[in-house]
Design a protein around this motif. Structure first.
Motif, PDB file in Angstrom:
ATOM      1  N   ASN A  90     -14.661  16.759   2.583  1.00 38.79           N
ATOM      2  CA  ASN A  90     -15.046  15.951   1.444  1.00 38.79           C
ATOM      3  C   ASN A  90     -13.809  15.775   0.579  1.00 38.79           C
ATOM      4  O   ASN A  90     -12.751  16.310   0.886  1.00 38.79           O
ATOM      5  N   TRP A  91     -13.922  15.017  -0.493  1.00 37.59           N
ATOM      6  CA  TRP A  91     -12.727  14.665  -1.269  1.00 37.59           C
ATOM      7  C   TRP A  91     -12.108  15.869  -1.964  1.00 37.59           C
ATOM      8  O   TRP A  91     -10.953  15.830  -2.388  1.00 37.59           O
ATOM      9  N   TYR A  92     -12.856  16.973  -2.089  1.00 31.29           N
ATOM     10  CA  TYR A  92     -12.333  18.175  -2.723  1.00 31.29           C
ATOM     11  C   TYR A  92     -11.847  19.204  -1.710  1.00 31.29           C
ATOM     12  O   TYR A  92     -11.077  20.096  -2.059  1.00 31.29           O
ATOM     13  N   ASN A  93     -12.306  19.115  -0.499  1.00 31.05           N
ATOM     14  CA  ASN A  93     -12.073  20.175   0.483  1.00 31.05           C
ATOM     15  C   ASN A  93     -11.688  19.561   1.824  1.00 31.05           C
ATOM     16  O   ASN A  93     -12.517  18.946   2.493  1.00 31.05           O
ATOM     17  N   TYR A 122      -9.420  19.860 -12.563  1.00 32.99           N
ATOM     18  CA  TYR A 122      -9.462  19.053 -11.348  1.00 32.99           C
ATOM     19  C   TYR A 122      -8.761  17.725 -11.605  1.00 32.99           C
ATOM     20  O   TYR A 122      -9.108  16.995 -12.538  1.00 32.99           O
ATOM     21  N   LEU A 123      -7.755  17.427 -10.769  1.00 35.18           N
ATOM     22  CA  LEU A 123      -6.935  16.233 -10.962  1.00 35.18           C
ATOM     23  C   LEU A 123      -7.053  15.308  -9.754  1.00 35.18           C
ATOM     24  O   LEU A 123      -6.965  15.760  -8.605  1.00 35.18           O
ATOM     25  N   PRO A 124      -7.190  13.998  -9.996  1.00 36.45           N
ATOM     26  CA  PRO A 124      -7.286  13.039  -8.887  1.00 36.45           C
ATOM     27  C   PRO A 124      -5.912  12.744  -8.293  1.00 36.45           C
ATOM     28  O   PRO A 124      -4.932  12.554  -9.024  1.00 36.45           O
ATOM     29  N   PRO A 126     -15.583  18.835 -13.801  1.00 36.96           N
ATOM     30  CA  PRO A 126     -15.545  19.702 -12.611  1.00 36.96           C
ATOM     31  C   PRO A 126     -16.710  19.378 -11.686  1.00 36.96           C
ATOM     32  O   PRO A 126     -17.810  19.053 -12.137  1.00 36.96           O
ATOM     33  N   PRO A 127     -16.495  19.472 -10.377  1.00 39.42           N
ATOM     34  CA  PRO A 127     -17.573  19.192  -9.423  1.00 39.42           C
ATOM     35  C   PRO A 127     -18.544  20.349  -9.334  1.00 39.42           C
ATOM     36  O   PRO A 127     -18.236  21.482  -9.725  1.00 39.42           O
ATOM     37  N   ALA A 128     -19.716  20.069  -8.814  1.00 37.13           N
ATOM     38  CA  ALA A 128     -20.674  21.132  -8.511  1.00 37.13           C
ATOM     39  C   ALA A 128     -20.187  21.905  -7.289  1.00 37.13           C
ATOM     40  O   ALA A 128     -19.435  21.384  -6.455  1.00 37.13           O
ATOM     41  N   VAL A 129     -20.637  23.146  -7.184  1.00 31.00           N
ATOM     42  CA  VAL A 129     -20.201  23.998  -6.073  1.00 31.00           C
ATOM     43  C   VAL A 129     -20.533  23.346  -4.734  1.00 31.00           C
ATOM     44  O   VAL A 129     -19.732  23.379  -3.791  1.00 31.00           O
ATOM     45  N   GLU A 130     -21.716  22.725  -4.642  1.00 26.65           N
ATOM     46  CA  GLU A 130     -22.113  22.119  -3.378  1.00 26.65           C
ATOM     47  C   GLU A 130     -21.265  20.907  -3.004  1.00 26.65           C
ATOM     48  O   GLU A 130     -21.272  20.466  -1.860  1.00 26.65           O
ATOM     49  N   ASP A 131     -20.523  20.354  -3.975  1.00 30.60           N
ATOM     50  CA  ASP A 131     -19.636  19.227  -3.683  1.00 30.60           C
ATOM     51  C   ASP A 131     -18.304  19.690  -3.107  1.00 30.60           C
ATOM     52  O   ASP A 131     -17.489  18.865  -2.697  1.00 30.60           O
ATOM     53  N   ILE A 132     -18.067  20.988  -3.106  1.00 35.26           N
ATOM     54  CA  ILE A 132     -16.807  21.535  -2.611  1.00 35.26           C
ATOM     55  C   ILE A 132     -17.001  22.282  -1.302  1.00 35.26           C
ATOM     56  O   ILE A 132     -16.234  22.121  -0.351  1.00 35.26           O
ATOM     57  N   THR A 133     -18.037  23.095  -1.237  1.00 41.53           N
ATOM     58  CA  THR A 133     -18.222  24.003  -0.108  1.00 41.53           C
ATOM     59  C   THR A 133     -18.706  23.253   1.132  1.00 41.53           C
ATOM     60  O   THR A 133     -19.635  22.445   1.063  1.00 41.53           O
ATOM     61  N   ILE A 134     -18.076  23.518   2.257  1.00 42.38           N
ATOM     62  CA  ILE A 134     -18.481  22.963   3.551  1.00 42.38           C
ATOM     63  C   ILE A 134     -18.856  24.126   4.460  1.00 42.38           C
ATOM     64  O   ILE A 134     -18.088  25.079   4.614  1.00 42.38           O
ATOM     65  N   PHE A 185      -1.777  25.937  -5.801  1.00 41.49           N
ATOM     66  CA  PHE A 185      -2.109  25.787  -7.214  1.00 41.49           C
ATOM     67  C   PHE A 185      -3.343  26.589  -7.620  1.00 41.49           C
ATOM     68  O   PHE A 185      -3.747  26.527  -8.790  1.00 41.49           O
ATOM     69  N   ALA A 186      -3.931  27.325  -6.695  1.00 37.46           N
ATOM     70  CA  ALA A 186      -5.137  28.083  -7.024  1.00 37.46           C
ATOM     71  C   ALA A 186      -4.866  29.112  -8.113  1.00 37.46           C
ATOM     72  O   ALA A 186      -5.695  29.335  -9.005  1.00 37.46           O
ATOM     73  N   GLN A 187      -3.703  29.759  -8.081  1.00 37.61           N
ATOM     74  CA  GLN A 187      -3.384  30.766  -9.084  1.00 37.61           C
ATOM     75  C   GLN A 187      -3.285  30.168 -10.485  1.00 37.61           C
ATOM     76  O   GLN A 187      -3.477  30.854 -11.488  1.00 37.61           O
ATOM     77  N   ALA A 188      -2.989  28.876 -10.564  1.00 39.83           N
ATOM     78  CA  ALA A 188      -2.891  28.191 -11.855  1.00 39.83           C
ATOM     79  C   ALA A 188      -4.227  27.625 -12.303  1.00 39.83           C
ATOM     80  O   ALA A 188      -4.308  27.017 -13.373  1.00 39.83           O
ATOM     81  N   ASN A 189      -5.282  27.808 -11.491  1.00 39.98           N
ATOM     82  CA  ASN A 189      -6.580  27.198 -11.760  1.00 39.98           C
ATOM     83  C   ASN A 189      -6.441  25.680 -11.945  1.00 39.98           C
ATOM     84  O   ASN A 189      -7.055  25.080 -12.821  1.00 39.98           O
ATOM     85  N   ILE A 190      -5.609  25.104 -11.094  1.00 39.84           N
ATOM     86  CA  ILE A 190      -5.449  23.650 -11.005  1.00 39.84           C
ATOM     87  C   ILE A 190      -5.760  23.252  -9.572  1.00 39.84           C
ATOM     88  O   ILE A 190      -5.216  23.845  -8.628  1.00 39.84           O
ATOM     89  N   GLN A 191      -6.649  22.288  -9.402  1.00 37.33           N
ATOM     90  CA  GLN A 191      -7.018  21.827  -8.077  1.00 37.33           C
ATOM     91  C   GLN A 191      -6.994  20.301  -8.044  1.00 37.33           C
ATOM     92  O   GLN A 191      -7.195  19.634  -9.061  1.00 37.33           O
ATOM     93  N   PHE A 192      -6.749  19.773  -6.863  1.00 40.71           N
ATOM     94  CA  PHE A 192      -6.620  18.333  -6.677  1.00 40.71           C
ATOM     95  C   PHE A 192      -7.719  17.846  -5.740  1.00 40.71           C
ATOM     96  O   PHE A 192      -8.180  18.567  -4.859  1.00 40.71           O
ATOM     97  N   PHE A 193      -8.144  16.603  -5.951  1.00 39.21           N
ATOM     98  CA  PHE A 193      -9.099  15.992  -5.040  1.00 39.21           C
ATOM     99  C   PHE A 193      -8.628  14.590  -4.696  1.00 39.21           C
ATOM    100  O   PHE A 193      -7.848  13.974  -5.441  1.00 39.21           O
TER     101      PHE A 193
END
Length: 492
Positions: free
Chosen positions: A381-384, A58-60, A295-303, A91-99
């Motif tokens: 949220n900042w991840y989603n 996870y990259l800012p 890495p964030p918790a699942v609940e910090d990503i899912t809406i 970037f999902a296939q690379a397992n790289i995500q941005f927030f």
């Protein structure tokens, strides 16, 4: 020393970027021409022996929205969030995500809004945030759809090339994470593609179809096929170019348009190669370690999916008196922020009022009196940022234009609260003789009770019978001469 560094950095960049006249031209696909860096060359020599993990990194990322001196011309927040969602999908296939590391940074500067590379350098040098990927969305980034500026470690993006169906953002972040173009070495060169390619351009080998020089030619990745096309091109139904190219040995081939780092059109792009992914992940873990976060918790990503606004205040069919008008809705699980759009008509291709708020409430000022207004929200949220806007709801504004804030000496209390008895008391202190209107609204936005009573200077109480209400959260809305106050009531 700073001036010397700036001149050196500009000279370095402009030495590998073609001079451009950004006026009256279609934007070039990309203004970045980073080569195979010493770090990348070393990694490619050890690529198959490097340790690899599958953990999501996870990259800012910091979004800078650039407008004119007058504060106009910004890309819409909705469009930026859609493009950011596409970036994460790419970037999902690379397992790289941005927030989103911080709220969007707005910059009013016409010289940055449409700039050449020296203006881009100044923009980034003056506004970059530390320890993030700085991305600037402008009208015209030096005549390109985008570029990565290694001298100041920033990315510029044209808003016209940064939509939800574009991949310019992924392309430039690929450069940021060390990737060159698959046709590296051909930038700025002209060639008759019906003839065999030369063995090299300006000292850099031309990649051959048989793979015999894949580690020392082109982008240095052996799992990206040869590509000599240094202009924007269309692909066929299979994702390949229609232009047939000939390598130095006389072997013919077509270019792979599915690679994000190619110059194919956006509709062709869908992938990074395995070795490109390995290089980006290694670059993060070895060079850009300052970007790695927990890495964030699942609940910090899912809406939670939400099709409609669960309106609390004003209730459906209830007049929203006063200015500003308070809009309150039931919080959407997983959302920390909301984009709120309000229009005097029930379509949103043109937006009259748009704000970002934390939490499920907002005050809107300056609405037209005595008419219907429509509004909708987009939770994020900042991840989603991928959630859709809800369908619109409506409310009526009254003719009252008085302030919503209480006057000095006024107060409004509910007791007991929480309540497990059959009644509650509204305790009101006011400095005026006026008619008080109240509404009791449940958590679904339905009006349960309504009433009014005359107030006088001083303190008075109004008793409400709540014996028939089921347990839950309620809202009591009180209006005094257009001044509005909303309080929560919990019934146990």
């Amino acid at each position: 020393m700073q001036i010397i560094y700036k001149v050196f950095a500009l000279a370095l960049l402009l030495g590998v970027l073609s001079p451009l006249n950004s006026q009256n031209q279609e934007p070039a696909p990309c203004g970045t021409r980073i080569g195979v860096s010493p770090w990348l060359r070393d990694f490619q020599n050890r690529i198959h022996s490097s340790s690899r993990t599958d953990d999501v990194l996870y990259l800012p990322l910091q979004v800078h929205m650039v407008g004119t001196d007058q504060g106009t011309g910004y890309m819409s927040t909705k469009a930026v969030f859609q493009a950011f969602c596409t970036l994460n999908e790419d970037f999902a296939q690379a397992n790289i995500q941005f927030f989103l590391a911080n709220p969007i940074n707005y910059i009013d500067n016409s010289g940055y809004y449409q700039h050449e590379f020296d203006g881009g350098y100044d923009m980034m040098a003056q506004n970059n945030f530390p320890n993030v990927i700085n991305c600037y969305i402008v009208e015209d980034p030096a005549g390109n759809c985008g570029y990565f500026f290694p001298g100041v470690d920033g990315i510029a993006l044209a808003k016209g090339c940064t939509g939800p169906n574009d991949h310019t953002w992924a392309h430039e972040v690929g450069h940021f994470l060390s990737l060159p173009h698959p046709f590296y070495g051909w930038e700025g060169e002209t060639h008759n593609y019906s003839s065999p390619a030369p063995l090299s351009w300006e000292g850099w080998q031309v990649e051959k179809v048989d793979g015999s020089n894949c580690t020392n030619a082109g982008d240095g990745f052996c799992d990206t096929a040869p590509d000599y096309l240094n202009y924007r091109w269309n692909c066929n139904a299979d994702g390949f170019s229609s232009t047939v190219q000939t390598d130095p040995n006389g072997a013919t081939f077509v270019s792979d348009g599915t690679l994000y780092m190619s110059y194919s059109n956006a509709a062709c792009k869908s992938t990074f190669s395995d070795d490109q992914i390995a290089a980006m992940r290694a670059n993060i873990e070895e060079v850009r370690t300052n970007l790695i976060t927990l890495p964030p918790a699942v609940e910090d990503i899912t809406i939670s999916a939400q099709d409609e606004i669960n309106l609390l205040v004003p209730a459906s069919g209830v007049l929203a008196e006063g200015d500003p008008v308070t809009l309150t809705w039931e919080a959407i699980p997983g959302a920390t922020h909301y984009i709120v759009q309000v229009n005097p008509f029930n379509f949103f291709s043109i937006i009259f009022e748009e704000q970002i708020v934390e939490g499920p409430s907002i005050q809107i000022s300056g609405l037209q009196p005595n008419r219907t207004h429509y509004w909708r929200i987009k939770p994020f949220n900042w991840y989603n940022t991928c959630s859709d806007f809800t369908s619109s709801s409506s409310f009526e504004t009254g003719i009252t234009t008085a302030t919503q804030e209480r006057l000095p000496g006024e107060s409004f209390q509910i007791s007991p609260n929480p309540s497990s008895t059959g009644q509650v008391s509204l305790r009101i202190q006011t400095t005026t003789n006026t008619l008080a209107n109240w509404q009791l609204i449940d958590s679904r936005g339905s009006l349960q009770q309504t009433g009014s009573f005359q107030t006088s200077t001083g303190t008075q109480e109004q008793v409400l019978d709540i014996s028939g209400l089921p347990a839950g959260l309620y809202f009591i809305q009180l209006q005094l001469d257009g001044r509005q106050s909303v309080h929560k009531l919990m019934v146990n």
